[in-house]
Design a protein around this motif. Sequence first.
Motif, PDB file in Angstrom:
ATOM      1  N   GLU A 208      64.155  13.614  30.564  1.00  0.00           N
ATOM      2  CA  GLU A 208      63.388  12.889  31.302  1.00  0.00           C
ATOM      3  C   GLU A 208      61.772  13.657  31.812  1.00  0.00           C
ATOM      4  OE1 GLU A 208      61.558   9.703  32.087  1.00  0.00           O
ATOM      5  OE2 GLU A 208      63.258   9.107  31.038  1.00  0.00           O
ATOM      6  N   VAL A 209      62.165  14.731  32.672  1.00  0.00           N
ATOM      7  CA  VAL A 209      61.541  15.988  32.794  1.00  0.00           C
ATOM      8  C   VAL A 209      60.508  16.085  32.043  1.00  0.00           C
ATOM      9  CG1 VAL A 209      61.084  18.266  34.180  1.00  0.00           C
ATOM     10  CG2 VAL A 209      62.807  16.520  35.252  1.00  0.00           C
ATOM     11  N   ALA A 210      61.160  16.974  30.729  1.00  0.00           N
ATOM     12  CA  ALA A 210      60.574  17.166  29.308  1.00  0.00           C
ATOM     13  C   ALA A 210      58.955  16.095  28.900  1.00  0.00           C
ATOM     14  CB  ALA A 210      61.249  17.619  28.258  1.00  0.00           C
ATOM     15  N   ARG A 211      59.492  14.850  29.444  1.00  0.00           N
ATOM     16  CA  ARG A 211      58.584  13.895  29.192  1.00  0.00           C
ATOM     17  C   ARG A 211      56.797  13.888  29.408  1.00  0.00           C
ATOM     18  NH1 ARG A 211      60.759   8.407  28.872  1.00  0.00           N
ATOM     19  NH2 ARG A 211      58.703   7.807  28.020  1.00  0.00           N
ATOM     20  N   HIS A 212      56.402  14.171  30.469  1.00  0.00           N
ATOM     21  CA  HIS A 212      56.217  15.095  31.598  1.00  0.00           C
ATOM     22  C   HIS A 212      54.684  15.963  31.626  1.00  0.00           C
ATOM     23  CE1 HIS A 212      58.817  11.615  33.600  1.00  0.00           C
ATOM     24  NE2 HIS A 212      58.217  11.143  33.698  1.00  0.00           N
ATOM     25  N   LYS A 213      53.829  15.422  31.845  1.00  0.00           N
ATOM     26  CA  LYS A 213      52.869  16.766  31.920  1.00  0.00           C
ATOM     27  C   LYS A 213      52.834  17.287  33.601  1.00  0.00           C
ATOM     28  CE  LYS A 213      49.546  13.905  29.285  1.00  0.00           C
ATOM     29  NZ  LYS A 213      50.003  12.614  29.523  1.00  0.00           N
ATOM     30  N   VAL A 214      53.007  17.036  34.733  1.00  0.00           N
ATOM     31  CA  VAL A 214      53.279  17.853  35.333  1.00  0.00           C
ATOM     32  C   VAL A 214      54.338  16.977  36.479  1.00  0.00           C
ATOM     33  CG1 VAL A 214      52.051  18.045  37.450  1.00  0.00           C
ATOM     34  CG2 VAL A 214      50.158  17.945  35.901  1.00  0.00           C
ATOM     35  N   LEU A 215      54.918  17.590  37.110  1.00  0.00           N
ATOM     36  CA  LEU A 215      55.977  18.504  37.703  1.00  0.00           C
ATOM     37  C   LEU A 215      55.659  18.208  39.577  1.00  0.00           C
ATOM     38  CD1 LEU A 215      60.159  18.161  37.979  1.00  0.00           C
ATOM     39  CD2 LEU A 215      58.686  19.707  40.114  1.00  0.00           C
ATOM     40  N   VAL A 216      55.638  17.674  40.305  1.00  0.00           N
ATOM     41  CA  VAL A 216      55.082  17.163  41.794  1.00  0.00           C
ATOM     42  C   VAL A 216      56.456  17.942  42.798  1.00  0.00           C
ATOM     43  CG1 VAL A 216      54.986  14.678  42.400  1.00  0.00           C
ATOM     44  CG2 VAL A 216      53.246  16.286  43.551  1.00  0.00           C
ATOM     45  N   VAL A 217      55.886  18.888  43.469  1.00  0.00           N
ATOM     46  CA  VAL A 217      56.896  18.761  44.676  1.00  0.00           C
ATOM     47  C   VAL A 217      56.616  18.527  45.636  1.00  0.00           C
ATOM     48  CG1 VAL A 217      58.989  20.338  45.823  1.00  0.00           C
ATOM     49  CG2 VAL A 217      58.137  20.606  43.278  1.00  0.00           C
TER      50      VAL A 217
END
Length: 326
Positions: A208-217
């Motif tokens: 699921e994470v790898a489907r995204h362009k940006v991870l926000v923290v």
Amino acid sequence: MLLATEFAKAGAEVTVVTETGGGHDYPFAVVRQPSVSKLLELGRQSDVIFQNNISLKTLLPLFLLFKPIFVTHHTWLTRSGGKTGWQDLLKRTVLRFCYNVTPSRALAEHLPVHAEVIGNPFEMESFLLLREMPKDRDIVFMGRLVSDKGCDLAIEALAQLKQMGLEPSFTVIGNGPDREKLEALALKLSVAQQVTFAGYLATQRAVEVARHKVLVVPSRWAEPFGLVALEGIAAGCAIVATSDGGLGEAVGDCGILVPNGDSNLLALALQSVLYDTEEREAMVARGPAHLRIHRPEYVAERYLEMFRTVTDVGLHKSALPGRSAC
């Protein structure tokens, strides 16, 4: 248990002491909930005593053995809310008689004693295998749904992007007591159509994470480090994160940082990273080099070198206590 496994692979005889239950098989001995006498017996047999996060319950008896004691710190020595309790004062005192390690310079500077900085190890292969997955979604948040983690700030930033005419998708991975509040906030700010609450993902998290362009923290509090940022980097995401504490060290040059608690600047950062394809791809390309110091085998060797320097022995026997023990 990850470091213990790598120590065993390197040829060290490892005994893990833990207060937890369970019955998994490991390539080393595991002693659960030992008595004080058993703990001291194990300590006498060891060249090195290593505590993964300080626990006075098991640390204090082992001082009687006059063996080298190493402590790795993963969080601030304070109570919840940032206050210093008597336990923290006692820990600060006993640390003067230990060798100390932290995963970030921010944590090292927080301690009253010298500490070596050695990166946090994590099992990145499942994420790395997915780096080239098509990025069919935009922004992902991964963490416990509590105020400190700042998911509400990301939703507010999403609303500000919408006012600019931008409507990126946003996936929330995780559960927690604030989920209903966050769902209500998304409705109130008219971005619910863009937000997917995926809940806790036990097995498909990396996919699921790898489907995204940006991870926000978007954490409100100063994170001591930021393992979730490493996971995003490994999965091929660029990172937008807050700057206080050790989170910036986890991000490195694979993303950009904004002040904690500022949804306006968070929105601008997300806009920049999400829609500047060239810069985002440059951040992603720097990921593998940044992750090198967090590979379990590399981290284990750093620890073993430190142990050898102090003990000047071959380390045929070493004790690697678990997080909740010594």
